[in-house]
Design an enzyme around this catalytic site. Structure first.
Site, PDB file in Angstrom:
ATOM      1  N   LEU A 144       6.435  18.952  41.999  1.00  0.00           N
ATOM      2  CA  LEU A 144       6.508  18.680  43.432  1.00  0.00           C
ATOM      3  C   LEU A 144       6.323  19.986  44.205  1.00  0.00           C
ATOM      4  CD1 LEU A 144       7.083  16.377  45.493  1.00  0.00           C
ATOM      5  CD2 LEU A 144       9.356  17.391  45.701  1.00  0.00           C
ATOM      6  N   GLU A 155       9.723  21.872  36.158  1.00  0.00           N
ATOM      7  CA  GLU A 155      10.657  22.061  37.281  1.00  0.00           C
ATOM      8  C   GLU A 155      11.997  21.474  36.878  1.00  0.00           C
ATOM      9  OE1 GLU A 155       9.188  19.757  40.678  1.00  0.00           O
ATOM     10  OE2 GLU A 155       8.403  18.255  39.306  1.00  0.00           O
ATOM     11  N   ARG A 175       4.329  16.845  54.263  1.00  0.00           N
ATOM     12  CA  ARG A 175       4.275  16.374  52.865  1.00  0.00           C
ATOM     13  C   ARG A 175       4.338  14.846  52.800  1.00  0.00           C
ATOM     14  NH1 ARG A 175       8.570  18.651  48.744  1.00  0.00           N
ATOM     15  NH2 ARG A 175       9.928  17.271  49.938  1.00  0.00           N
ATOM     16  N   ARG A 234       5.475 -11.261  44.236  1.00  0.00           N
ATOM     17  CA  ARG A 234       5.267 -10.125  43.334  1.00  0.00           C
ATOM     18  C   ARG A 234       3.853 -10.168  42.791  1.00  0.00           C
ATOM     19  NH1 ARG A 234       5.652  -9.083  37.676  1.00  0.00           N
ATOM     20  NH2 ARG A 234       6.257  -6.923  37.248  1.00  0.00           N
ATOM     21  N   TYR A 250       9.254   9.240  49.533  1.00  0.00           N
ATOM     22  CA  TYR A 250      10.457   9.588  50.273  1.00  0.00           C
ATOM     23  C   TYR A 250      10.482  11.067  50.634  1.00  0.00           C
ATOM     24  CZ  TYR A 250      12.758  11.789  46.214  1.00  0.00           C
ATOM     25  OH  TYR A 250      13.093  12.622  45.170  1.00  0.00           O
ATOM     26  N   LYS A 260       5.619  12.521  46.207  1.00  0.00           N
ATOM     27  CA  LYS A 260       7.080  12.365  46.162  1.00  0.00           C
ATOM     28  C   LYS A 260       7.449  10.885  46.148  1.00  0.00           C
ATOM     29  CE  LYS A 260      11.220  14.558  48.120  1.00  0.00           C
ATOM     30  NZ  LYS A 260      11.817  14.927  46.847  1.00  0.00           N
TER      31      LYS A 260
END
Ligand code: PDD
Length: 286
Positions: free
Chosen positions: A206, A182, A52, A101, A33, A150
């Site tokens: 990140l 972070e 990114r 799945r 995302y 991310k």
């Protein structure tokens, strides 16, 4: 108000948007995302977020859902359709679904799922929280080892925010092997004797788009920067501290684990960087 959102090529009212229950984003957090901020109805650092996103997709062997130009068009159209002056655009791309799945990735021709929506946040720039500064706690970092990608695996960061809330604080910084990695959803910095200290880039954190811009602007303003590992005790003894993210820009930190930094109000470096960042970003917005 019902938002208009974007799902796999269509602009729809949020109440009519649908994704399969077999989508790997839903079942496996097999999704990446981006969050891009909007000021004055324009996108902040769209280019950085698009680059990114491509890197996250490549690292996970996930197909690109569309070109960068199409992405920009969708971002702009959603901002316009939803009348966003200040706020965020959330973008998520998952590996999609082949209708069941399975741990094994579906075949490479499976279409990725792309979803975008806006969040209206008046007062994002002129934020009361930034005027006060954040109070944070430190907690252990038990996330997976590829934090440079991310992904939507955000359970532990959410739990971290809940731990902070339970302690009467605003956010948490994460500690691994004795060093700060972070924040739960931001990059972390402290300032001592005018020098800005932050952890260097690696797979442990990140690679913040705001981090990159803020460090560039700090260097241009002749501020001293040191990228190295640091402990939470060093941060507690600092003159000031702050975090950076697309959703909060430069956010001063005024307390760490109950220890007040400076006089307990946002420090001059964080305040100046927030101003410079907002100014420059507005000028470069698209
Ligand atoms: N979070 N580190 C983590 C773990 C993050 O989740 C984020 C962003 C950052 C800052 O990156 P950037 O400057 O590119 O926003 C650092 C977003 C805002 C979120 O999850 O909402």
């Amino acid at each position: 108000m019902t938002r208009t959102v974007y799902v796999n090529g269509e602009y729809l009212p949020e109440t009519e948007a649908k994704v399969s229950i077999f989508d790997r984003g839903f079942l496996m957090a097999d999704a990446v995302y981006e969050v891009t901020s909007v000021l004055d109805g324009k996108l902040i650092d769209f280019e950085g977020h698009a680059v990114r996103l491509k890197r996250s997709l490549d690292e996970l062997d996930m197909a690109e859902p569309c070109s960068k130009e199409q992405l920009l068009e969708v971002h702009r159209k959603l901002v316009e359709l939803n009348g966003i002056e200040e706020g965020l655009v959330y973008l998520q791309v998952s590996r999609g679904s082949d209708g069941d799945r399975d741990f094994v990735f579906p075949s490479a021709d499976t279409k990725p799922t792309i979803v975008l929506f806006t969040q209206n946040k008046p007062g994002l720039a002129d934020s009361p929280a930034a005027a006060k500064g954040n109070r944070i706690i430190s907690i252990e970092d038990i996330r997976w080892g590829r934090r440079d990608i991310k992904t939507t695996q955000l359970l532990y960061p959410s739990m971290g925010k809940m731990m902070a809330k339970a302690a009467g604080c605003d956010d948490a910084w994460l500690i691994e092997d004795g060093y700060v990695t972070e924040g739960t959803s931001n990059n972390a910095y402290f300032v001592k004797n005018g020098k800005i200290v932050t952890r260097p880039l690696s797979t442990d954190i990140l690679h913040g788009i705001t981090r990159k811009a803020v460090l560039r602007m700090a260097a241009e303003a002749q501020m001293e920067i040191e990228e190295r590992l640091f402990t939470i005790d060093e941060a507690k003894e600092a003159d000031e501290a702050f975090t950076t993210s697309a959703s909060a820009f430069v956010m001063p930190v005024v307390e760490i684990d109950g220890v007040t930094l400076g006089d307990g109000t946002p420090g001059p470096v964080a305040k100046r960087l927030r101003e410079i960042y907002l100014d420059e970003s507005r000028k470069a917005a698209v």
